[in-house]
Design a protein around this motif. Sequence first.
Motif, PDB file in Angstrom:
ATOM      1  N   UNK A 198      38.539  47.202  94.689  1.00  0.00           N
ATOM      2  CA  UNK A 198      39.743  47.436  95.207  1.00  0.00           C
ATOM      3  C   UNK A 198      39.680  48.044  96.526  1.00  0.00           C
ATOM      4  N   UNK A 199      38.843  47.410  97.523  1.00  0.00           N
ATOM      5  CA  UNK A 199      38.955  47.976  98.682  1.00  0.00           C
ATOM      6  C   UNK A 199      40.287  48.179  99.411  1.00  0.00           C
ATOM      7  N   UNK A 200      40.728  49.306  99.912  1.00  0.00           N
ATOM      8  CA  UNK A 200      41.824  49.358 100.350  1.00  0.00           C
ATOM      9  C   UNK A 200      43.059  49.535  99.516  1.00  0.00           C
ATOM     10  N   UNK A 201      42.819  49.554  98.323  1.00  0.00           N
ATOM     11  CA  UNK A 201      43.763  49.902  97.185  1.00  0.00           C
ATOM     12  C   UNK A 201      43.390  50.925  96.371  1.00  0.00           C
ATOM     13  N   UNK A 202      43.481  51.949  96.735  1.00  0.00           N
ATOM     14  CA  UNK A 202      43.074  53.325  95.861  1.00  0.00           C
ATOM     15  C   UNK A 202      44.013  53.296  94.654  1.00  0.00           C
ATOM     16  N   UNK A 203      45.067  53.120  94.709  1.00  0.00           N
ATOM     17  CA  UNK A 203      45.981  53.385  93.452  1.00  0.00           C
ATOM     18  C   UNK A 203      45.419  52.411  92.440  1.00  0.00           C
ATOM     19  N   UNK A 204      45.028  51.038  92.760  1.00  0.00           N
ATOM     20  CA  UNK A 204      44.468  50.209  91.939  1.00  0.00           C
ATOM     21  C   UNK A 204      43.470  50.885  91.363  1.00  0.00           C
ATOM     22  N   UNK A 205      42.322  51.078  92.030  1.00  0.00           N
ATOM     23  CA  UNK A 205      41.137  51.713  91.602  1.00  0.00           C
ATOM     24  C   UNK A 205      41.300  52.862  90.576  1.00  0.00           C
ATOM     25  N   UNK A 206      42.202  53.792  90.980  1.00  0.00           N
ATOM     26  CA  UNK A 206      42.617  55.003  90.281  1.00  0.00           C
ATOM     27  C   UNK A 206      43.203  54.386  88.974  1.00  0.00           C
ATOM     28  N   UNK A 207      44.071  53.527  88.776  1.00  0.00           N
ATOM     29  CA  UNK A 207      44.625  53.002  87.634  1.00  0.00           C
ATOM     30  C   UNK A 207      43.543  52.380  86.584  1.00  0.00           C
ATOM     31  N   UNK A 208      42.682  51.585  87.313  1.00  0.00           N
ATOM     32  CA  UNK A 208      41.519  50.928  86.707  1.00  0.00           C
ATOM     33  C   UNK A 208      40.795  51.829  85.839  1.00  0.00           C
TER      34      UNK A 208
END
Length: 426
Positions: free
Chosen positions: A309-319
Motif C-alpha cells: 500500500x505505497x502512498x496509502x498509510x491508512x490502508x497499511x495501518x488497518x491491515x
Amino acid sequence: MTKYRNLWLAGVSLASAATMSAPAALAAPTPEQVAEAALRAAPVWDGHNDVPEQLRERRKDVLAGFDFRDTTRTADPAKDEQAMHTDLARLRKGHVGAQFWSVYVSAALDDQHAVQATLEQIDVTRRLVAAYPGDLQLATSAADVEKAMKAGRIASLIGMEGGHSIGGSLGVLRQMYALGARYMTLTHFKNTPWADSATDKPEHDGLTDFGRDVVREMQRIGMLVDLSHTSEATMMDTLAVARAPVIFSHSNARAINHHTRNASDTVLKALAANGGIIMVNVFPTYVVEETRQWNAVRAGEKARLEALYIGEPEAAAKGLKDWEAAHPMPRGAIKDVADNIDHIVAVSGIDHVGLGGDFDGVGTTVVGMEDVSTYPALFAELARRGHSQADLEKIASGNMLRVMKAAEAYAAAHRADPPIESPTAF
C-alpha cells in the motif's frame, strides 16, 4: 510370663496414649508461605523502574496534582496511555523494599540535551521521593538501603539508563554521581561514541579506550556499571576491565530468549567470576522466545503491507491492525520469568541473580506480573520449584546488597587514586 506380658501391654498402652496426645506433626509450609517468609525477611530490591520516564512523558515533570499513593486510574485512552504499573500501595503489596528509579532519557538526544534531560530526571525523582517521606527514602549507599528498610520505608536509588547521559564527559559522570546516581547503563538502544549497543550496528567491537576509562572511573567512584542493553562484545570487554562487581539491571538469559540484549551462557559465567548480578525483567519480548519470534514476523508483515500500500498509510495501518487481531502477541506467564531465573542459577549460581522488572518502561508484561504488586506470585512459583527461603532471600535483595557493598568497598580502597582525566570537547 503373665506378669511380664501385663507389663508389656501396659507399656504399649502408655506409648499409644503418648502418641495420641502428642501434637500432630507440623504441616510443611506452602510455596506461598515460603515466599511470604522470604519477602518479609528480605524485601525485593528491584533494579529498574521507569516511573520518572512516565512523569516526563505524561506530566512534563510537573508533580502538582500527581498522587503516587494510587496510580491505577492514570490511563488515558485518548493519548493511548495505559495505567501506570507503580504506586505506593502496590509497591507495599509487592514487598518492594528498595527501588532503582531509572532516569532514562532518549538516546536520540544530542549530548547537551541528553545531559540537561538527565539532570531534570534526577531532579524530578528526588522531588518525588521528598514528597512522600513516610514511604520513600533517598538512598545513595548500601547502608542507606538497610536503614530505610529497617524504618519501613522504600529505599529509593537513582540509575541512569544510557551512557549518552554523560555527554562523553567523565566530569559530567562524576557530577551525576554527586547528585545521587548510583548506576549507569553503558548504552541504550543506540551506540554511544565509546560503546556498542545490543540493538545498533556494531561500530567499536565493544568498548573503545575511552569506554574502558568510563568503566574504570565508574568503579573508582563507586558507581555500578550496568550492562543491560549493551552488545555482547561490550559486556565481555567490560567484564575484562572491571575490578568490582557489575550488574545487569533488567536483562534475561539468552539461552531462554535469544534477544541480543540478553546474556549468553558465556557472559553469565564471566559474570559469576566477576561477582556481579543479573536482574531479570518481565517484558515478554525479552522473556519469551515465542514473543521475540512473533515480533520478527510482525515486522515482516508490516514491511509487506507498506510495500503493498505505497502512498496509502491508512490502508497499511488497518491491515497491520487486522493481522494483529488475528495473530495476538504471545505474552508468556510467570513460569517464563522463573525459567529465566532457573537457567541463570544453573549457569551462574544462586548468588548472581535478582529482579529488575522494567515496570512503567514497557507497554506489556507477562501474564500474572502486570504491576509491581505481583512479586509474591513469582516467589511462590520459585518456591514451588524447590527454591529454599534462603535462596529466595538472595534473589529478592540479598544478592544486590552484596554487590553494592562490594562496589563501595572497591571505591573506598581506591579513594586516594586520582580521577581519570579527559580533555573537554569544546
